[in-house]
Design an enzyme around this catalytic site. Structure first.
Site, PDB file in Angstrom:
ATOM      1  N   ASN A  11       0.865  -1.190   0.000  1.00 30.04           N
ATOM      2  CA  ASN A  11       0.000   0.000   0.000  1.00 30.04           C
ATOM      3  C   ASN A  11       0.897   1.235   0.000  1.00 30.04           C
ATOM      4  O   ASN A  11       1.500   1.573   1.009  1.00 30.04           O
ATOM      5  CB  ASN A  11      -0.885  -0.046   1.262  1.00 30.04           C
ATOM      6  CG  ASN A  11      -1.727   1.209   1.410  1.00 30.04           C
ATOM      7  OD1 ASN A  11      -1.847   2.011   0.474  1.00 30.04           O
ATOM      8  ND2 ASN A  11      -2.325   1.372   2.583  1.00 30.04           N
ATOM      9  N   HIS A  98      -9.447   1.272   5.241  1.00 26.65           N
ATOM     10  CA  HIS A  98      -8.153   1.484   5.901  1.00 26.65           C
ATOM     11  C   HIS A  98      -8.339   2.476   7.050  1.00 26.65           C
ATOM     12  O   HIS A  98      -9.136   3.421   6.944  1.00 26.65           O
ATOM     13  CB  HIS A  98      -7.139   2.012   4.879  1.00 26.65           C
ATOM     14  CG  HIS A  98      -5.738   1.994   5.422  1.00 26.65           C
ATOM     15  ND1 HIS A  98      -5.283   2.959   6.279  1.00 26.65           N
ATOM     16  CD2 HIS A  98      -4.723   1.112   5.263  1.00 26.65           C
ATOM     17  CE1 HIS A  98      -4.028   2.671   6.614  1.00 26.65           C
ATOM     18  NE2 HIS A  98      -3.671   1.550   6.002  1.00 26.65           N
ATOM     19  N   GLU A 100      -6.674   4.881   7.983  1.00 20.56           N
ATOM     20  CA  GLU A 100      -6.438   6.293   7.629  1.00 20.56           C
ATOM     21  C   GLU A 100      -7.665   6.894   6.941  1.00 20.56           C
ATOM     22  O   GLU A 100      -7.920   8.088   7.057  1.00 20.56           O
ATOM     23  CB  GLU A 100      -5.178   6.396   6.754  1.00 20.56           C
ATOM     24  CG  GLU A 100      -3.920   6.163   7.586  1.00 20.56           C
ATOM     25  CD  GLU A 100      -2.733   5.615   6.812  1.00 20.56           C
ATOM     26  OE1 GLU A 100      -2.734   5.662   5.572  1.00 20.56           O
ATOM     27  OE2 GLU A 100      -1.798   5.129   7.482  1.00 20.56           O
ATOM     28  N   GLY A 174       2.844   2.200  10.803  1.00 15.28           N
ATOM     29  CA  GLY A 174       3.836   3.265  10.621  1.00 15.28           C
ATOM     30  C   GLY A 174       4.599   3.632  11.881  1.00 15.28           C
ATOM     31  O   GLY A 174       5.250   4.671  11.932  1.00 15.28           O
TER      32      GLY A 174
HETATM   33  P1  PGA Z   1       2.993   0.290   7.608  1.00 12.40           P
HETATM   34  O1  PGA Z   1       1.516   0.531   7.044  1.00 12.40           O
HETATM   35  O2  PGA Z   1       3.482  -1.008   7.033  1.00 12.40           O
HETATM   36  O3  PGA Z   1       3.782   1.479   7.135  1.00 12.40           O
HETATM   37  O4  PGA Z   1       2.886   0.210   9.095  1.00 12.40           O
HETATM   38  C1  PGA Z   1       0.610  -0.535   6.900  1.00 12.40           C
HETATM   39  C2  PGA Z   1      -0.701  -0.039   6.346  1.00 12.40           C
HETATM   40  O5  PGA Z   1      -1.136   1.064   6.722  1.00 12.40           O
HETATM   41  O6  PGA Z   1      -1.327  -0.719   5.529  1.00 12.40           O
END
Ligand code: PGA
Length: 257
Positions: A11, A98, A100, A174
């Protein structure tokens, strides 16, 4: 025993900054992966790059994924894209719900409409669920159960073939603070129990359960093997070809051959 073909989806979120850079990264990843055996790979770039990247893929090695989609086929929905639009450029996977996007206001009801439309259209539908934080009394299980139940509400068992659920605890996204393999396995079993309760065991067993949240080349093997998940949704590490390639290789080396 692993009996499903694992799925690893990168992603890219809102990266990189230009089409040129997106093509370069895509080509690097393609080169790095070669012809991966026994795994399915998806790349989810920003939607504006999908059409161009679609020209670079033969769809066999790397599938293209969208990070979001509208549930209607067309209409007065400024700023949105639809499933027929994605399918017209050979996009076969969609990430939905997601955290976010949920943080930007996407509700369970909207996610349910999208999941319903994507499954109906035969898309590989990657539904993201996951708690904000963990507490001692385990209320995060109830939280995840509600997200799953609301996302699949009203969807008949005959339409679940292409459903994949990505367990992505928000505290691990993240942050470098990955869930343990035990956490991942426990949640995989729990999600499958929830699906068994809604549908039945045979249906639940077919749904792939991915883990996402700070997956990298160092923790992928343990999470895949001991976490007993069916693959990964990878954010930051999917922006580095060698790192993403190494995650794919560690999964492929343990996949059922
Ligand atoms: P990350 O993100 O691997 O940077 O922790 C995962 C995601 O949000 O799908």
């Amino acid at each position: 025993m692993k009996y499903k073909v694992p799925l690893i989806v990168g992603n890219w979120k809102m990266h990189p900054q230009s089409l040129t850079a997106a093509k370069k990264l895509y080509r690097e990843i393609k080169k790095e992966l070669g012809r991966p055996q026994h795994v399915r790979i998806g790349i989810a770039p920003p939607s504006i790059y999908l059409a161009e990247l679609s020209k670079l893929t033969n769809g066999k090695t790397i599938a293209l994924a969208a990070q979001n989609v509208h549930w209607e086929k067309l209409g007065a929905s400024t700023g949105e894209i639809s499933l027929p639009m994605l399918q017209s450029i050979d996009v076969t996977q969609v990430i939905l719900g997601h955290s976010e996007r949920r943080a930007m206001g996407e509700t369970d009801a909207v996610i349910n409409k999208k999941v319903t439309a994507c499954l109906k259209a035969g898309m590989t539908t990657i539904l993201c669920v996951g708690e904000q934080k963990r507490d001692r009394n385990g209320s995060y299980f109830t939280f995840v159960e509600n997200q799953v139940r609301k996302a699949v509400a009203g969807i008949p068992r005959t339409k679940l073939d292409n459903l994949t659920i990505a367990y992505e605890p928000i505290w691990a996204i993240g942050t470098g603070d990955t869930a343990t393999a035990q956490d991942a396995q426990e949640m995989r079993l729990f999600i499958q129990k929830v699906l068994t309760n809604i549908y039945e065991r045979n249906i639940a067993r077919k749904v792939c359960i991915l883990y996402g949240g700070s997956v990298n080349s160092k923790n992928a093997e343990e999470l895949y093997v001991d976490g007993a998940v069916d693959g990964f949704l990878v954010g930051g590490a999917s922006l580095r070809a060698a790192e993403f390639g190494s995650i794919v290789k560690s999964v492929a080396s343990h996949a059922n051959q």
